[in-house]
Design an enzyme around this catalytic site. Sequence first.
Site, PDB file in Angstrom:
ATOM      1  N   SER A   1       4.758  -5.848  -5.727  1.00  0.00           N
ATOM      2  CA  SER A   1       4.343  -7.115  -5.102  1.00  0.00           C
ATOM      3  C   SER A   1       4.823  -8.257  -5.986  1.00  0.00           C
ATOM      4  CB  SER A   1       2.815  -7.174  -4.991  1.00  0.00           C
ATOM      5  OG  SER A   1       2.397  -8.483  -4.638  1.00  0.00           O
ATOM      6  N   TYR A  25      -5.591  -6.148  -8.919  1.00  0.00           N
ATOM      7  CA  TYR A  25      -4.523  -5.579  -8.068  1.00  0.00           C
ATOM      8  C   TYR A  25      -3.152  -5.900  -8.674  1.00  0.00           C
ATOM      9  CZ  TYR A  25      -1.320  -5.684  -3.985  1.00  0.00           C
ATOM     10  OH  TYR A  25      -0.259  -5.551  -3.130  1.00  0.00           O
ATOM     11  N   LYS A  71       0.345  -3.727 -10.010  1.00  0.00           N
ATOM     12  CA  LYS A  71       1.711  -3.946  -9.516  1.00  0.00           C
ATOM     13  C   LYS A  71       2.658  -4.293 -10.669  1.00  0.00           C
ATOM     14  CE  LYS A  71       0.943  -3.122  -5.163  1.00  0.00           C
ATOM     15  NZ  LYS A  71       1.540  -1.937  -4.520  1.00  0.00           N
TER      16      LYS A  71
END
Length: 264
Positions: A156, A169, A173
């Site tokens: 991401s 999160y 990534k």
Amino acid sequence: MPTASPNPSPTRFDWMQIDLTGKVALVTGASRGIGAAIASTMASSGAKVMLTSRKQADLEATAAEIDGEVDVIAAHVGDADSGDATIAATIERFGRLDILVNNAATNPYYGPTLGVDVPRWDKTFEVNLRGPLLWSAAAHRLAFAEQPGVIVNIASVGGLRTEGALGVYNLTKAALIHLTRQLAGEIGPTRVVGIAPGLVTTDFAQVLVDNFGERLAAELPLGRLGDPSDIANLATFLASDLAAWITGETYVIDGGAGVRGASF
Ligand SMILES: NC(=O)c1ccc[n+]([C@@H]2O[C@H](COP(=O)([O-])OP(=O)(O)OC[C@H]3O[C@@H](n4cnc5c(N)ncnc54)[C@H](OP(=O)(O)O)[C@@H]3O)[C@@H](O)[C@H]2O)c1
């Protein structure tokens, strides 16, 4: 003196046709969103594709929509043994494995990074980082060590920058982008590549799309949010032999968000 080519673009682009004929791909998180689009695009490029995610019924419904040779296996990428079992079953079904797409991910926690509880920290890392690690290890051991393949990790843009409530999160990534580089150095000639999408309209991003989508799309040079097919086209190119000299890198695909510093 010639003024114009009679047929300029078709001839120039013929050689760019992406052809995955003879290849077998395994796509995690393939029941919907970006994973479903990758499975569909790879299948329409000639690959045999195994779709996997947790829910068998959703997989079957998605597979039924795909034009090409596909099959499904339900598996939870966070389970320690799921990679071995699913990759062995894929090889059993299609005879080989050439492409692993680590696409499944989760985001159970929005909020300040230091406020995260241990269960949700562990869950995020288990699915988003340990999953790709163990599935890559299984693919290498069961297939690529003998016949080099391609691993495509879906990261991401959040792995490359900081964002308010997505810190945990995004850490997974960022680590996945680093894992991509690290593994590329360790298991070449198997290629390991990453994709870092900006905001793409899927269930996963629904809250962000609802809250920031319209404003963000207006700020983007390309004027719209991402569609799963945008990511699928890049994944299919990177998995193909056209990308034969690409490894270790992660490619941003964000409609130009980075150019303008557009974010949510
Ligand atoms: N959408 C975006 O804006 C965006 C932006 C940047 C990066 N990404 C990344 O793109 C990837 C795909 O996201 P998406 O937006 O397409 O998400 P999505 O529409 O929510 O799809 C997620 C897929 O992963 C599966 N999945 C979730 N947890 C799983 C688990 N533990 N084990 C196996 N499968 C699991 C889901 O199926 P089941 O629920 O049936 O398991 C589903 O097939 C993710 O890596 C995400 O981080 C998305």
